[in-house]
Design a protein around this motif. Structure first.
Motif, PDB file in Angstrom:
ATOM      1  N   GLU A  64       0.852  -1.168   0.017  1.00 21.42           N
ATOM      2  CA  GLU A  64       0.098   0.161   0.166  1.00 21.42           C
ATOM      3  C   GLU A  64       0.891   1.281  -0.048  1.00 21.42           C
ATOM      4  N   ILE A  65       1.991   1.126   0.739  1.00 26.67           N
ATOM      5  CA  ILE A  65       2.925   2.261   0.867  1.00 26.67           C
ATOM      6  C   ILE A  65       4.211   2.530  -0.237  1.00 26.67           C
ATOM      7  N   VAL A  66       4.332   1.304  -0.508  1.00 24.75           N
ATOM      8  CA  VAL A  66       5.705   1.409  -1.109  1.00 24.75           C
ATOM      9  C   VAL A  66       5.560   2.188  -2.652  1.00 24.75           C
ATOM     10  N   GLY A  67       6.389   3.058  -3.073  1.00 27.82           N
ATOM     11  CA  GLY A  67       6.208   3.783  -4.319  1.00 27.82           C
ATOM     12  C   GLY A  67       5.488   5.000  -4.256  1.00 27.82           C
ATOM     13  N   ARG A  68       4.973   5.353  -2.902  1.00 25.59           N
ATOM     14  CA  ARG A  68       4.187   6.644  -2.639  1.00 25.59           C
ATOM     15  C   ARG A  68       5.188   7.574  -2.087  1.00 25.59           C
ATOM     16  N   PRO A  69       4.889   9.211  -2.403  1.00 26.27           N
ATOM     17  CA  PRO A  69       5.682   9.893  -1.911  1.00 26.27           C
ATOM     18  C   PRO A  69       5.633  10.114  -0.505  1.00 26.27           C
ATOM     19  N   VAL A  70       6.560  10.468  -0.004  1.00 20.92           N
ATOM     20  CA  VAL A  70       6.841  10.453   1.724  1.00 20.92           C
ATOM     21  C   VAL A  70       5.784  11.242   2.185  1.00 20.92           C
ATOM     22  N   GLU A  71       5.444  12.487   1.439  1.00 16.08           N
ATOM     23  CA  GLU A  71       4.655  13.517   2.237  1.00 16.08           C
ATOM     24  C   GLU A  71       3.211  13.006   2.652  1.00 16.08           C
ATOM     25  N   THR A  72       2.995  11.564   1.848  1.00 18.44           N
ATOM     26  CA  THR A  72       1.598  11.121   1.996  1.00 18.44           C
ATOM     27  C   THR A  72       1.457  10.791   3.504  1.00 18.44           C
ATOM     28  N   LEU A  73       2.368  10.611   4.214  1.00 15.65           N
ATOM     29  CA  LEU A  73       2.422  10.102   5.520  1.00 15.65           C
ATOM     30  C   LEU A  73       2.036  11.290   6.314  1.00 15.65           C
ATOM     31  N   PHE A  74       2.261  12.535   6.096  1.00 15.70           N
ATOM     32  CA  PHE A  74       2.068  13.491   7.264  1.00 15.70           C
ATOM     33  C   PHE A  74       0.912  14.414   6.779  1.00 15.70           C
TER      34      PHE A  74
END
Lengths: 123, 552
Positions: B62-72
């Motif tokens: 679900e998360i690999v390949g997505r930009p880091v700012e997705t998390l915040f």
């Protein structure tokens, strides 16, 4: 012949009363005023019956019987105890020594004593 | 070697080392309790560790390949993060993580640049630390530490305490040992100085202790008798009298046959207050009690009481009673006989006035005789040897005899006097006939005396398996409630009865109660004032085989 009775008694009034009653009943009565006198009298007069008190001066009733038992002839004379006391121990002791009867003075009167005498030796 | 093969080899090499590295990274980050992800230089997540999954709820897919700012929550700051890291700044920020469920979690992020050997930037690692959880973790850790410390402290304390406790126990033990020693000495002193003689036998019936009183009684010393067995002890002449009392004779005979027999076969039996005449001026009373421990016999205690004095007093008392009887009764019998002769008319006829006076005097004298007799009975009861000759007999003829003697009196008093004879044959009782007759006499006399003319007196008899009960019921004056408790006491006379008649010794019921109780019987009554009284007494039924209890 009238039957002979020896009366061993230290109390004067009782002695006289019994003496009178017994004589009226037809007995030949001899009296003694203590055990020792009684013992001597019976040796000479040979009574048919002895009326014996227990507590007396010089020699008591028990000693009289003990002495009588030592003599083959005296031993045969029937003895009726006439006493003021009547503790079972005493009655048993008297019976062991051969007494035929035990009368307590306060419980009998002279007439009843005569009846007991008649029962023993007849009129 | 052709170029492409070389390249292929190099590529394979690189591939392998990359896989190695990946594995290493995986293993390394899995272990960490911190969420870590690897990010490319352009800010794309390429790998996460296990803890990252837990924190964010995202799985790898679900998360690999997505930009880091997705998390915040702070998207701009998230974008800036990559730039800052690539620029070589040390980055440490507080941000809000938004997990898969959309929940906001305050976190601290820190990044560290990832380079290869040639210092080429490969990207960076980002560690996300959940502040709350970390704090919690920290607190937990601190708490744990504190607990451990406390536990340790407690243990130390407990250890110290138990050490103290141990010392206390030792002290207590010392103390109780001293106390025991003291107690032992005290006991020994008591035993030695005891007024009664004491002997202790051990489980093999060997004498283990003899006090000085017992030494005196039997004229032996502890030295020569202690640790000796029964056959050895029996050789001491005085002691043999005691041993014969303590040992069953049949046992002795048995053991005589085989002298090599085990000595423990001599069993010391239990006895209670048996008289032992050592010599004329020494009468002993012996009791033997088994010493038990957990129901096992561990020996015997023999207590010896000197009753020489009591015996002497007993003899003196009998003599006194006899003498008193004589002294008091002699004048009374002289009076009785004289009055009787007068009444019989042996000394001449009496006129009616004379007869009346003499009859009254005679009756007074009779009462005096009764009083003296009763007093003597009381004296004997108090001596404890009132009953004398128990015989196994039927009670019915005794009652009949007494009933007959009151026939005239009840006729004169116009009392309806009834004796309900039992229809069946009554079992036998073991009694002193004279004394039981006296009890019945007392009851009947009281019933007649305290029942007015026209009243009713009924005597009846019943029995069960254990006892015979005599019931004397009257319709007399009764005993006042407040005085009922004292009925059997010496010299008791009820107030209503005192008004009625002034004579009476107040000893009859006291004597009766003593007689009945000496026969192991029971005595009781019910009474109501003005209605009447019912007295009962019950005597135990006996057979030929019943042994008679001492006291007679």
């Amino acid at each position: 012949m009238a039957k002979k009775i020896l009366l061993i008694e230290d109390e004067e009034i009782l002695l006289n009363l019994l003496d009178k009653k017994l004589q009226e009943a037809g007995y030949d009565v001899t009296v003694a005023r203590d055990g020792q006198e009684g013992l001597e009298t019976m040796k000479s007069s040979r009574p048919d019956l002895i009326l014996l008190d227990i507590v007396m001066p010089k020699m008591g009733g028990f000693e009289v019987m003990e002495e009588m038992n030592k003599d083959e002839q005296l031993k045969k004379i029937p003895v009726v105890i006439v006493s003021n006391s009547g503790q079972p121990v005493e009655i048993d002791r008297a019976k062991a020594l051969g007494a035929k009867d035990w009368l307590i003075k306060t419980e009998f009167d002279p007439q009843e004593v005569i009846e007991k005498v008649i029962k023993q030796i007849g009129k | 070697m052709p170029e492409d093969i070389k390249l292929k080899e190099k590529y394979q090499e690189l591939q392998e080392s990359f896989e190695d590295l990946q594995l290493y990274f995986e293993q390394f980050t899995t272990f960490l309790p911190i969420a870590v992800c690897s990010i490319t230089p352009i800010g794309v997540i390429i790998s996460i560790n296990k803890f990252f999954q837990e924190l964010t709820d995202y799985n790898e897919m679900e998360i690999v390949g997505r930009p880091v700012e997705t998390l915040f929550l702070e998207k701009e700051q998230g974008k800036m993060l990559t730039r800052e890291v690539i620029d070589g700044e040390v980055v440490e920020k507080e941000l809000n993580l938004i997990n898969k469920k959309g929940e906001k979690i305050p976190v601290t992020v820190s990044a560290s640049l990832r380079k290869d050997k040639e210092e080429n930037i490969l990207g960076y690692f980002l560690a996300i630390i959940e502040i709350v959880r970390f704090k919690k973790f920290q607190e937990e850790l601190e708490k744990r530490l504190k607990e451990k410390t406390k536990e340790l402290e407690d243990r130390t304390k407990a250890l110290e305490n138990s050490r103290g406790g141990l010392l206390n126990i030792l002290e207590d033990m010392e103390e109780s040992k001293n106390k025991e020693e003291e107690e032992k000495n005290k006991t020994l002193a008591i035993i030695t100085n005891f007024a009664d003689g004491l002997l202790v036998f051990d489980e093999h019936s060997k004498l283990s202790l003899i006090n000085s009183q017992a030494e005196n009684f039997f004229n032996v010393t502890a030295k020569e008798t202690c640790e000796r067995s029964i056959p050895e002890l029996i050789k001491f002449p005085n002691l043999s009298l005691l041993i014969n009392l303590l040992i069953d004779v049949s046992q002795k005979e048995e053991n005589k046959e085989d002298k090599k027999n085990d000595q423990s076969k001599f069993e010391i039996r239990e006895i209670f207050r048996r008289e032992l005449l050592i010599k004329d001026d020494l009468v002993l009373e012996v009791s033997s009690i088994p010493l038990l421990k957990d129901d096992k016999k561990t020996g015997a205690l023999v207590v010896i009481h000197d009753i020489t004095r009591e015996k002497m007093i007993e003899v003196m008392k009998t003599e006194f009673v006899s003498l008193a009887a004589h002294q008091l009764r002699t004048p009374l019998s002289a009076i009785k006989w004289t009055l009787k002769i007068l009444l019989d008319g042996d000394l001449g006829e009496l006129n009616s006035e004379q007869r009346d006076f003499i009859e009254k005097t005679y009756k007074s004298n009779e009462r005096m005789i009764d009083l003296i007799n009763s007093l003597l009975d009381v004296a004997r009861i108090e001596e404890g040897r009132y009953l004398y000759k128990p015989v196994l007999t039927e009670i019915e003829p005794i009652i009949q005899f007494v009933v007959n003697s009151y026939k005239d009196e009840v006729a004169n008093k116009k009392i309806n006097f009834e004796y309900l004879k039992p229809k069946e044959k009554m079992p036998k009782v073991l009694v002193d006939v004279e004394k039981i007759r006296l009890v019945i006499q007392n009851f009947i006399e009281n019933a007649i005396n305290y029942t007015p003319a026209g009243g009713q007196v009924t005597i009846s008899l019943k029995h069960d398996k254990k006892e015979i009960e005599l019931i004397i019921k009257d319709s007399g004056v009764g005993i006042p409630k407040d005085q009922q408790a004292r009925v059997f006491t010496k010299f008791f006379r009820a107030a209503n009865v005192m008004r009625l008649e002034t004579t009476g010794t107040g000893l009859g019921l006291f004597i009766s109660k003593n007689i009945v109780e000496a026969h192991q019987g029971r005595i009781w009554f019910e009474s109501e004032e003005k209605k009447g009284t019912t007295f009962h007494f019950a005597l135990p039924i006996k057979t030929e085989f019943d042994e008679f209890i001492t006291g007679f």
